[in-house]
Scaffold this active site. Sequence first.
Site, short mmCIF file in Angstrom:
data_model
loop_
_atom_site.label_atom_id
_atom_site.label_comp_id
_atom_site.label_asym_id
_atom_site.label_seq_id
_atom_site.Cartn_x
_atom_site.Cartn_y
_atom_site.Cartn_z
N ALA A 67 0.83 -1.20 0.00
CA ALA A 67 0.00 0.00 0.00
C ALA A 67 0.87 1.24 0.00
O ALA A 67 2.02 1.22 0.44
CB ALA A 67 -0.92 0.01 1.22
N ASP A 68 0.30 2.32 -0.49
CA ASP A 68 0.97 3.62 -0.42
C ASP A 68 -0.10 4.69 -0.24
O ASP A 68 -1.12 4.68 -0.95
CB ASP A 68 1.79 3.91 -1.67
#
Length: 202
Positions: free
Chosen positions: A80-81
């Site tokens: 994730a970012d």
Amino acid sequence: MTTKLVEPGASPVGLILASASPRRLDLLDQIGVTPSAIIPADIDETPFDREMPKAHAERLAHEKAAKVAESKSGSLILAADTVVAVGKRILPKAEDERTARECLALLSGRRHKVISGISLILPCGKQHTKSVSTVVAFKRLSHEDTERYITSGEWDGKAGGYAIQGLGATFVRFISGSYSNVVGLPLFEVGSWLNAHMETHP
């Protein structure tokens, strides 16, 4: 017989979390998911020229998962970012007080978006990537608000220079969308994804 992965007490077998974020680990724990390994992906997170926030978040999540898959093929990988954006502008992670002050000044008294790109690679190698957006509105920050927050140190390493789960919550007058997304991982989407794409075995 199979069971859903995020039912209480169930975790995906062999899940690798491609993130060192303690917040994401805590969020997964909320839905009963415990990664078997944490392998942060070391990639260049510099935005491309004119790259939009949504595309940027999705690209980084995709690349992080793919990077870990290079050495862990056949594994279940979640990456994730999270990006904080004011209009088309991507705010940086605050690594020093000057950057934190600049971010807070931009966020003061206005709405912004928190966009999390999430990417899941299945053991078969198929990769799914998407993003989730939440709208957050800050009150107008006084000089005292800013100084108290800078002194807290809570901004350090945070996208956009703040954390909603701490003192930063006192700045938020409005939120539309996923709260957990602002913390760092959209749990509804991640939980639904795991349930849709994986099975545990008896």
